[in-house]
Design a protein around this motif. Structure first.
Motif, mmCIF file in Angstrom:
data_model
loop_
_atom_site.group_PDB
_atom_site.id
_atom_site.type_symbol
_atom_site.label_atom_id
_atom_site.label_comp_id
_atom_site.label_asym_id
_atom_site.label_seq_id
_atom_site.Cartn_x
_atom_site.Cartn_y
_atom_site.Cartn_z
ATOM 1 N N ASN A 1 44.862 -17.014 7.513
ATOM 2 C CA ASN A 1 45.682 -18.061 8.129
ATOM 3 C C ASN A 1 45.735 -17.903 9.646
ATOM 4 O O ASN A 1 45.807 -18.900 10.372
ATOM 5 C CB ASN A 1 47.088 -18.074 7.538
ATOM 6 C CG ASN A 1 47.109 -18.658 6.151
ATOM 7 O OD1 ASN A 1 46.216 -19.398 5.750
ATOM 8 N ND2 ASN A 1 48.133 -18.316 5.389
ATOM 9 N N ARG A 2 45.704 -16.676 10.119
ATOM 10 C CA ARG A 2 45.668 -16.444 11.576
ATOM 11 C C ARG A 2 44.279 -16.703 12.143
ATOM 12 O O ARG A 2 44.136 -17.206 13.251
ATOM 13 C CB ARG A 2 46.075 -15.016 11.910
ATOM 14 C CG ARG A 2 47.541 -14.782 11.795
ATOM 15 C CD ARG A 2 47.879 -13.348 12.137
ATOM 16 N NE ARG A 2 49.240 -13.322 12.617
ATOM 17 C CZ ARG A 2 49.642 -12.639 13.654
ATOM 18 N NH1 ARG A 2 48.815 -11.884 14.323
ATOM 19 N NH2 ARG A 2 50.899 -12.684 14.024
ATOM 20 N N THR A 3 43.265 -16.342 11.389
ATOM 21 C CA THR A 3 41.880 -16.496 11.846
ATOM 22 C C THR A 3 41.472 -17.967 11.906
ATOM 23 O O THR A 3 40.769 -18.381 12.823
ATOM 24 C CB THR A 3 40.927 -15.711 10.914
ATOM 25 O OG1 THR A 3 41.347 -14.339 10.884
ATOM 26 C CG2 THR A 3 39.486 -15.786 11.388
ATOM 27 N N VAL A 4 41.907 -18.736 10.914
ATOM 28 C CA VAL A 4 41.574 -20.166 10.841
ATOM 29 C C VAL A 4 42.891 -20.938 10.717
ATOM 30 O O VAL A 4 43.316 -21.279 9.615
ATOM 31 C CB VAL A 4 40.640 -20.463 9.646
ATOM 32 C CG1 VAL A 4 40.174 -21.906 9.688
ATOM 33 C CG2 VAL A 4 39.448 -19.518 9.611
ATOM 34 N N GLN B 1 48.111 -10.519 -0.280
ATOM 35 C CA GLN B 1 49.008 -11.125 0.715
ATOM 36 C C GLN B 1 48.451 -10.943 2.122
ATOM 37 O O GLN B 1 48.499 -11.871 2.942
ATOM 38 C CB GLN B 1 50.398 -10.508 0.608
ATOM 39 C CG GLN B 1 51.097 -10.819 -0.698
ATOM 40 C CD GLN B 1 52.333 -9.955 -0.914
ATOM 41 O OE1 GLN B 1 52.705 -9.146 -0.074
ATOM 42 N NE2 GLN B 1 52.966 -10.131 -2.062
ATOM 43 N N ASP B 2 47.923 -9.747 2.395
ATOM 44 C CA ASP B 2 47.327 -9.488 3.713
ATOM 45 C C ASP B 2 46.082 -10.341 3.941
ATOM 46 O O ASP B 2 45.840 -10.799 5.064
ATOM 47 C CB ASP B 2 46.998 -8.007 3.880
ATOM 48 C CG ASP B 2 48.240 -7.145 4.024
ATOM 49 O OD1 ASP B 2 49.330 -7.696 4.295
ATOM 50 O OD2 ASP B 2 48.122 -5.911 3.864
ATOM 51 N N PHE B 3 45.292 -10.560 2.907
ATOM 52 C CA PHE B 3 44.138 -11.456 3.014
ATOM 53 C C PHE B 3 44.607 -12.839 3.467
ATOM 54 O O PHE B 3 44.039 -13.439 4.382
ATOM 55 C CB PHE B 3 43.437 -11.594 1.652
ATOM 56 C CG PHE B 3 42.205 -10.753 1.484
ATOM 57 C CD1 PHE B 3 40.986 -11.346 1.235
ATOM 58 C CD2 PHE B 3 42.265 -9.373 1.546
ATOM 59 C CE1 PHE B 3 39.853 -10.583 1.056
ATOM 60 C CE2 PHE B 3 41.143 -8.597 1.367
ATOM 61 C CZ PHE B 3 39.919 -9.209 1.122
ATOM 62 N N GLU B 4 45.622 -13.358 2.794
ATOM 63 C CA GLU B 4 46.133 -14.692 3.124
ATOM 64 C C GLU B 4 46.634 -14.735 4.565
ATOM 65 O O GLU B 4 46.321 -15.665 5.317
ATOM 66 C CB GLU B 4 47.240 -15.090 2.145
ATOM 67 C CG GLU B 4 47.846 -16.462 2.397
ATOM 68 C CD GLU B 4 46.901 -17.620 2.143
ATOM 69 O OE1 GLU B 4 47.272 -18.757 2.492
ATOM 70 O OE2 GLU B 4 45.780 -17.423 1.634
ATOM 71 N N SER B 5 47.378 -13.728 4.979
ATOM 72 C CA SER B 5 47.884 -13.685 6.359
ATOM 73 C C SER B 5 46.746 -13.635 7.364
ATOM 74 O O SER B 5 46.762 -14.355 8.375
ATOM 75 C CB SER B 5 48.789 -12.462 6.550
ATOM 76 O OG SER B 5 49.928 -12.571 5.753
ATOM 77 N N PHE B 6 45.753 -12.799 7.103
ATOM 78 C CA PHE B 6 44.618 -12.663 8.018
ATOM 79 C C PHE B 6 43.868 -13.983 8.162
ATOM 80 O O PHE B 6 43.590 -14.430 9.283
ATOM 81 C CB PHE B 6 43.663 -11.567 7.529
ATOM 82 C CG PHE B 6 42.389 -11.517 8.324
ATOM 83 C CD1 PHE B 6 42.346 -10.858 9.541
ATOM 84 C CD2 PHE B 6 41.239 -12.133 7.867
ATOM 85 C CE1 PHE B 6 41.172 -10.825 10.289
ATOM 86 C CE2 PHE B 6 40.068 -12.109 8.599
ATOM 87 C CZ PHE B 6 40.038 -11.448 9.820
ATOM 88 N N HIS C 1 37.949 -25.407 4.226
ATOM 89 C CA HIS C 1 36.479 -25.408 4.207
ATOM 90 C C HIS C 1 35.921 -24.198 4.960
ATOM 91 O O HIS C 1 34.971 -23.553 4.513
ATOM 92 C CB HIS C 1 35.929 -26.692 4.835
ATOM 93 C CG HIS C 1 36.208 -27.926 4.045
ATOM 94 N ND1 HIS C 1 35.883 -28.077 2.713
ATOM 95 C CD2 HIS C 1 36.790 -29.098 4.403
ATOM 96 C CE1 HIS C 1 36.235 -29.270 2.283
ATOM 97 N NE2 HIS C 1 36.802 -29.919 3.303
ATOM 98 N N LEU C 2 36.505 -23.901 6.107
ATOM 99 C CA LEU C 2 36.020 -22.765 6.904
ATOM 100 C C LEU C 2 36.272 -21.430 6.210
ATOM 101 O O LEU C 2 35.406 -20.550 6.207
ATOM 102 C CB LEU C 2 36.663 -22.784 8.286
ATOM 103 C CG LEU C 2 36.219 -23.939 9.187
ATOM 104 C CD1 LEU C 2 37.089 -24.010 10.425
ATOM 105 C CD2 LEU C 2 34.756 -23.812 9.543
ATOM 106 N N LYS C 3 37.440 -21.275 5.608
ATOM 107 C CA LYS C 3 37.740 -20.034 4.880
ATOM 108 C C LYS C 3 36.763 -19.854 3.719
ATOM 109 O O LYS C 3 36.263 -18.745 3.479
ATOM 110 C CB LYS C 3 39.178 -20.052 4.361
ATOM 111 C CG LYS C 3 40.220 -19.986 5.464
ATOM 112 C CD LYS C 3 41.609 -20.234 4.908
ATOM 113 C CE LYS C 3 42.638 -20.360 6.009
ATOM 114 N NZ LYS C 3 43.980 -20.678 5.480
#
Length: 139
Positions: free
Chosen positions: A69-72, A62-67, A92-94
């Motif tokens: 989504n904020r980063t890209v 869940q933290d991966f997804e949150s990170f 694509h960027l992720k």
């Protein structure tokens, strides 16, 4: 040196990070024939990724997804490639950041992952669909 290769199709997953280690072990039975070698897993998509990380606590995924989504973020005004929706270019960027392949040692017919390690599928689209993996093992 024997080489084994198989293409498998994963079921469709929701957006997020998902453990797929057991699916790979179940579908790629040739793994058991390799006493000492390497397993390479490649995803044939540009909007999904593979990585290795913690397999015990689901909040890590869940933290991966949150990170990411904020980063890209979606709907960034500088994205030109948006033909397939607001999640397309960020996906694509992720995938480019995380990668499209993982390589894992095989010992005595089993993946030699660390105690808390598992293979993640990063599904970066809202409706990514079924994903195809090419799995290769050699000794």
């Amino acid at each position: 040196m024997p080489v084994y290769q198989k293409t498998i199709q994963l079921p469709a997953f929701s957006r997020g990070f998902h453990l797929i280690t057991r699916i790979i072990e179940r579908e790629f039975t040739e793994l058991r024939q390799v006493q000492a070698g390497m397993l390479h897993v490649f995803i044939q998509h540009t909007s999904a990724s593979l990585s290795i990380n913690e397999n015990a606590d689901p909040t890590v995924r869940q933290d991966f997804e949150s990170f990411f989504n904020r980063t890209v973020p979606e709907n960034a005004p500088y994205f030109k490639h948006n033909y397939e929706g607001p999640d397309d270019m960020p996906a694509h960027l992720k995938a480019a950041l995380l990668g499209h392949a993982v390589t894992i040692p095989i010992t005595n017919g089993q993946l030699n992952l660390g105690t808390w390690q598992g293979i993640y599928l990063g599904e970066h689209r809202d409706h990514g669909g079924r994903r195809i993996l090419v799995i290769t093992a050699w000794s």
